[in-house]
Write an enzyme that holds these catalytic residues in place. Sequence first.
Site, PDB file in Angstrom:
ATOM      1  N   VAL A  45      57.467  30.563 -61.983  1.00 18.45           N
ATOM      2  CA  VAL A  45      56.979  29.166 -61.290  1.00 18.45           C
ATOM      3  C   VAL A  45      57.607  27.788 -62.209  1.00 18.45           C
ATOM      4  O   VAL A  45      58.194  26.947 -61.544  1.00 18.45           O
ATOM      5  CB  VAL A  45      55.668  29.215 -61.106  1.00 18.45           C
ATOM      6  N   GLY A  46      57.527  28.048 -63.582  1.00 19.08           N
ATOM      7  CA  GLY A  46      58.176  26.905 -64.221  1.00 19.08           C
ATOM      8  C   GLY A  46      59.735  26.663 -64.035  1.00 19.08           C
ATOM      9  O   GLY A  46      60.375  25.689 -63.567  1.00 19.08           O
ATOM     10  N   GLY A  81      50.857  29.776 -62.579  1.00 14.22           N
ATOM     11  CA  GLY A  81      51.828  30.823 -62.587  1.00 14.22           C
ATOM     12  C   GLY A  81      52.570  30.913 -63.955  1.00 14.22           C
ATOM     13  O   GLY A  81      52.433  30.045 -64.827  1.00 14.22           O
ATOM     14  N   CYS A  86      48.800  18.716 -80.569  1.00 11.03           N
ATOM     15  CA  CYS A  86      50.188  18.319 -81.159  1.00 11.03           C
ATOM     16  C   CYS A  86      50.238  17.202 -82.146  1.00 11.03           C
ATOM     17  O   CYS A  86      51.414  17.295 -82.814  1.00 11.03           O
ATOM     18  CB  CYS A  86      50.982  17.713 -79.716  1.00 11.03           C
ATOM     19  N   GLU A 141      56.260  23.880 -86.408  1.00 12.72           N
ATOM     20  CA  GLU A 141      54.811  23.835 -86.004  1.00 12.72           C
ATOM     21  C   GLU A 141      54.188  25.060 -86.031  1.00 12.72           C
ATOM     22  O   GLU A 141      54.763  25.853 -85.399  1.00 12.72           O
ATOM     23  CB  GLU A 141      54.912  23.002 -84.477  1.00 12.72           C
ATOM     24  N   GLY A 187      55.523  30.481 -66.892  1.00 10.72           N
ATOM     25  CA  GLY A 187      56.723  29.491 -67.017  1.00 10.72           C
ATOM     26  C   GLY A 187      57.951  30.112 -66.630  1.00 10.72           C
ATOM     27  O   GLY A 187      58.901  29.412 -65.782  1.00 10.72           O
TER      28      GLY A 187
HETATM   29  P1  NAD Z   1      54.197  26.311 -73.996  1.00 14.96           P
HETATM   30  O1  NAD Z   1      55.371  25.334 -74.201  1.00 14.96           O
HETATM   31  O2  NAD Z   1      54.221  27.486 -74.322  1.00 14.96           O
HETATM   32  O3  NAD Z   1      53.502  25.947 -72.507  1.00 14.96           O
HETATM   33  C1  NAD Z   1      53.331  24.633 -71.782  1.00 14.96           C
HETATM   34  C2  NAD Z   1      53.678  25.025 -70.436  1.00 14.96           C
HETATM   35  O4  NAD Z   1      54.996  25.210 -70.228  1.00 14.96           O
HETATM   36  C3  NAD Z   1      52.485  26.025 -69.700  1.00 14.96           C
HETATM   37  O5  NAD Z   1      52.287  25.780 -68.560  1.00 14.96           O
HETATM   38  C4  NAD Z   1      53.690  27.251 -69.630  1.00 14.96           C
HETATM   39  O6  NAD Z   1      53.655  28.135 -68.594  1.00 14.96           O
HETATM   40  C5  NAD Z   1      54.813  26.227 -69.113  1.00 14.96           C
HETATM   41  N1  NAD Z   1      56.259  27.092 -69.156  1.00 14.96           N
HETATM   42  C6  NAD Z   1      56.486  28.026 -70.148  1.00 14.96           C
HETATM   43  N2  NAD Z   1      58.197  28.392 -70.090  1.00 14.96           N
HETATM   44  C7  NAD Z   1      58.425  27.447 -69.068  1.00 14.96           C
HETATM   45  C8  NAD Z   1      59.512  27.448 -68.471  1.00 14.96           C
HETATM   46  N3  NAD Z   1      60.771  28.247 -68.759  1.00 14.96           N
HETATM   47  N4  NAD Z   1      59.687  26.473 -67.675  1.00 14.96           N
HETATM   48  C9  NAD Z   1      58.456  25.664 -67.112  1.00 14.96           C
HETATM   49  N5  NAD Z   1      57.483  25.632 -67.781  1.00 14.96           N
HETATM   50  C10 NAD Z   1      57.251  26.612 -68.562  1.00 14.96           C
HETATM   51  O7  NAD Z   1      52.733  25.306 -74.799  1.00 14.96           O
HETATM   52  P2  NAD Z   1      51.341  25.940 -74.838  1.00 14.96           P
HETATM   53  O8  NAD Z   1      51.223  26.881 -75.912  1.00 14.96           O
HETATM   54  O9  NAD Z   1      50.570  25.911 -73.723  1.00 14.96           O
HETATM   55  O10 NAD Z   1      51.101  24.473 -75.710  1.00 14.96           O
HETATM   56  C11 NAD Z   1      51.082  24.265 -77.065  1.00 14.96           C
HETATM   57  C12 NAD Z   1      52.452  23.523 -77.342  1.00 14.96           C
HETATM   58  O11 NAD Z   1      52.159  22.381 -76.471  1.00 14.96           O
HETATM   59  C13 NAD Z   1      52.655  23.084 -78.812  1.00 14.96           C
HETATM   60  O12 NAD Z   1      53.885  22.961 -79.070  1.00 14.96           O
HETATM   61  C14 NAD Z   1      52.194  21.451 -78.825  1.00 14.96           C
HETATM   62  O13 NAD Z   1      52.517  20.602 -79.818  1.00 14.96           O
HETATM   63  C15 NAD Z   1      52.317  21.091 -77.341  1.00 14.96           C
HETATM   64  N6  NAD Z   1      51.597  20.044 -76.894  1.00 14.96           N
HETATM   65  C16 NAD Z   1      52.316  18.740 -76.827  1.00 14.96           C
HETATM   66  C17 NAD Z   1      51.162  17.799 -76.637  1.00 14.96           C
HETATM   67  C18 NAD Z   1      51.969  16.385 -76.633  1.00 14.96           C
HETATM   68  O14 NAD Z   1      51.352  15.402 -75.941  1.00 14.96           O
HETATM   69  N7  NAD Z   1      53.127  16.106 -77.427  1.00 14.96           N
HETATM   70  C19 NAD Z   1      50.044  17.957 -76.233  1.00 14.96           C
HETATM   71  C20 NAD Z   1      49.595  19.066 -76.276  1.00 14.96           C
HETATM   72  C21 NAD Z   1      50.367  20.130 -76.580  1.00 14.96           C
END
Ligand code: NAD
Length: 471
Positions: free
Chosen positions: A205-206, A200, A278, A378, A202
């Site tokens: 559901v998040g 779902g 990341c 980033e 963020g």
């Molecule tokens: P994102 O933060 O947009 O989303 C990640 C997840 O968080 C998704 O499932 C999204 O639906 C959820 N989300 C969004 N809003 C939320 C909320 N309010 N509450 C809870 N969950 C919520 O990131 P993305 O675009 O999916 O991935 C890219 C980002 O992830 C980049 O910043 C990257 O650096 C980071 N990343 C970090 C690592 C690491 O190991 N440090 C690894 C991969 C990616």
Amino acid sequence: MHKIQQIYIDGNFITPHGTEVAPLYNPATEQVIGEVRLADEIDTYAAVSAAKRAFADFSKTTKLERIAILKRLNTAFADRLDDLKAAMTEEYGAVRGIVDGLLPLAPAMFDEASELLASYTFQQTRGSTTVSMDPLGVAVAITPWNLSAVFVAQKVATALAAGCTVVVKPSELSAMQTQIIMEAFDAAALPPGVVNVVTGRGATVGDALTSHPDVAKVDFTGSTAVGQRIMRNAADTFKRLTLELGGKSPTILLDDTDIPSGVNAALTSGFLNNGQTCFAGTRILAPESELDAVLAAIQAAMPAFTAGDPTDPATSVGPVVSQAQFDRVQGYIRLGLEEGAHLLTGGAGRPDGINQGWFVKPTIFTGVTNDMRIAREEIFGPVLVVIPYRDDDEAVAIANDSPFGLQAHVFSSNPQRAHQVAERLEAGTVLVNRIFGDPRAPFGGMKQSGIGRHHHTYGLESYLEPRAITA
Ligand code: NAD
């Protein structure tokens, strides 16, 4: 057309209460390739309830029972690697090198957790005190769309090893990968409610998960901005947090580096997963004395980093994941020019000869100073910066002058010197003369790259609460 219409709660595939249907795209063609029905808050509450019910028994399982479950999960994920590879390429444009090189880490996570579990002592003695390491309760795993199976496996393996039950909230952009992951959980015949999956948004559901009073722990991989929101949501009930967030990792080429091989490694890291990693080395720190040679080596190496069709095994850079991400990355390329940086290669618009798909020209800026936004933020696309430095002290200062601290790379023909520089870097992982870490080392970030570490006891103990009984 892929129609993904179910979520996984209490050991059953169910149709969500949520009714929103979101389209799924192939980023290489911009075509709609399917749709996913998204869960809502009601589904979220059902998943947390199922995990809470399951925790009562699962938290009392023996090590051997949990090892058996982890072994079944290893097999179930290994059986689906080919399907996952195809989904990653179709759903987000992952190239062959990524799917072949990194996806096998997913089943390996379950193996690693079962090995650790076999040797871990949950009842410990400290002086006249018995310390029991108890599972925290219901854990929530929130994952990004890139390498979804690896992140889900990493979090679920650790949670189950600890005796926690889990609600997984994968990215809504990775619904095809999630369908296969749910089927793998089902094939592993887990006790009902031990692992639940709720796809779902963020904001629905998040937020519902990270503020739910019955959730004890949130293990999140994603952007720093969402990590900050999760921390705020979690504050009311003091949830335990592991946050793996964004990065702007430096790759320091010391002045004794073999330039062609150092540059090739720097570009491989920077453009990894189409620039959407990341820990990618997105800031290349080059010695001023060797700058011309470094730039010439970059230009010579660039033909190997041409953007193109991710289904072609020869392609090393595919498209970025979405229209929104394409627009964002294009914005950063324009910003770099406005900030006064120069293009060594790449630039705005699609690569020559490509008229559709969210393909970005692999782009490298020179004339960059570390205070420019393109050096600090980033970008999450194939856009790198080269920053010159005068001596090792300045290289360290520039590397550390960042809000992030996920990973850093040092290249040198003198390993001892490289190690001395590595010890001064503010990053959760520092790699010397390599760009991939040791999967058994702790992984996580300093500063705004996150809180906590994954892997081995560093990860396991983040799902456990010590109870000290002193008689
Ligand atoms: P994102 O933060 O947009 O989303 C990640 C997840 O968080 C998704 O499932 C999204 O639906 C959820 N989300 C969004 N809003 C939320 C909320 N309010 N509450 C809870 N969950 C919520 O990131 P993305 O675009 O999916 O991935 C890219 C980002 O992830 C980049 O910043 C990257 O650096 C980071 N990343 C970090 C690592 C690491 O190991 N440090 C690894 C991969 C990616």
